[in-house]
Design an enzyme around this catalytic site. Structure first.
Site, short mmCIF file in Angstrom:
data_model
loop_
_atom_site.label_atom_id
_atom_site.label_comp_id
_atom_site.label_asym_id
_atom_site.label_seq_id
_atom_site.Cartn_x
_atom_site.Cartn_y
_atom_site.Cartn_z
N ASP A 97 12.13 -4.20 -10.14
CA ASP A 97 12.39 -4.39 -8.72
C ASP A 97 13.67 -5.20 -8.60
OD1 ASP A 97 11.66 -4.17 -5.91
OD2 ASP A 97 11.43 -6.34 -6.00
N GLU A 128 6.65 3.68 -9.88
CA GLU A 128 7.79 4.10 -9.05
C GLU A 128 8.53 5.30 -9.62
OE1 GLU A 128 11.87 2.47 -6.97
OE2 GLU A 128 10.85 1.17 -8.40
N THR A 131 16.76 -3.04 -9.02
CA THR A 131 17.56 -2.23 -9.94
C THR A 131 19.05 -2.32 -9.65
OG1 THR A 131 15.74 -0.67 -10.31
CG2 THR A 131 17.95 0.12 -10.80
N ASP A 173 6.87 -2.29 -4.39
CA ASP A 173 7.66 -3.49 -4.12
C ASP A 173 6.80 -4.69 -3.77
OD1 ASP A 173 10.13 -2.06 -4.32
OD2 ASP A 173 9.92 -1.40 -2.24
#
Length: 269
Positions: free
Chosen positions: A88, A68, A90, A213
């Site tokens: 995942d 990411e 944040t 995700d």
């Protein structure tokens, strides 16, 4: 093919990343930046991602990586590619809200082969390999067998930077409140998918998602006996930004409810 070595490397990478994340979680402050509207990145994201990549590259130097924070791409190649989200959730992490995950997946020839989601705050390690089943902390897990939407708990997420469909989404949310036991929004799609896999949620839906995700969580659901599609009931969920997951009955219910709230052209990203 047996992917036990790949899974062990993913576990090592996740544990080392979690050590870094916990170190930052214990600090009174750390650097938080905006990548876009409501899209945060912290020092913990960047440094945990670097550690994950280092562990994987040392073990499998010829593999591709899609991560990411550093190597985002719009597609995946043939061959082997690791798809990584260092944190995942944040926004949760930045606010000390205890649901945030390391997500690591290995895809080979555009199919998921290894999936790992590690919820750091509660020490929950979800894993799966193709054909090898799904596990939570080494115990086998299965999706819920409850097929009645009215007694089902549904997971979802709220869009944070693409608000074009919010009115439709709120209409859908109201229908979910009326027709199910309830709706939960923990703030980490990777963990939401794992909650479907272990039977806490009967189903899950969301839009505005990225490949990192969902790349690990979907394999965990599949190996737990669940169904994954995009909002059109097709297979474009990795890069299609829209996903429905659950047991077969609740998945069908969710797809019908989504179709009642969105126009046909809105069902695809």
């Amino acid at each position: 093919m047996n992917y036990s070595k790949e899974l062990e490397v993913a576990k090592q990478a996740a544990k080392e990343a979690a050590t870094i994340i916990r170190e930052y979680a214990g600090k009174t402050s750390f650097d938080v930046k905006l990548k876009g509207k409501n899209d945060l990145v912290t020092d913990a994201d960047v440094n945990s991602e670097k550690r994950i990549i280092k562990v994987i590259e040392e073990a499998f130097p010829d593999d591709h990586i899609l991560a990411e924070e550093s190597q985002a791409k719009a597609s995946i190649p043939e061959g082997r590619i690791w798809i990584i989200d260092p944190i995942d959730g944040t926004t949760n992490f930045a606010h000390s809200f205890p649901v945030y995950c390391v997500s690591i997946a290995l895809w080979e020839n555009r199919q998921p082969k290894v999936g790992l989601v590690y919820e750091v705050a509660n020490d929950e390690l979800f894993t799966a390999t193709e054909g090898g089943g799904a596990y939570l902390n080494e115990e086998r897990i299965w999706i819920s067998q409850n097929e009645d939407p009215s007694s089902s708990l549904i997971g979802t997420g709220f869009p944070y930077n693409n608000l074009n469909l919010v009115d439709n989404y709120l209409k859908l949310f109201k229908r979910m409140m009326e027709k199910t036991h309830g709706v939960r929004r923990p703030g980490s799609a990777a963990w939401d998918l794992c909650n479907v896999a272990c039977g806490r949620f009967e189903g899950f839906y969301e839009y505005g998602l990225s490949a990192w995700d969902v790349a690990a969580g979907v394999l965990i659901i599949k190996e737990a006996g669940g169904v994954i599609t995009d909002w059109k009931g097709e297979g474009d969920w990795l890069f299609g930004q829209r996903i429905i997951a659950g047991n077969a009955s609740v998945h069908s219910f969710l797809m019908n409810e989504i179709r009642a709230c969105f126009e046909e052209e809105e069902l695809k990203g």
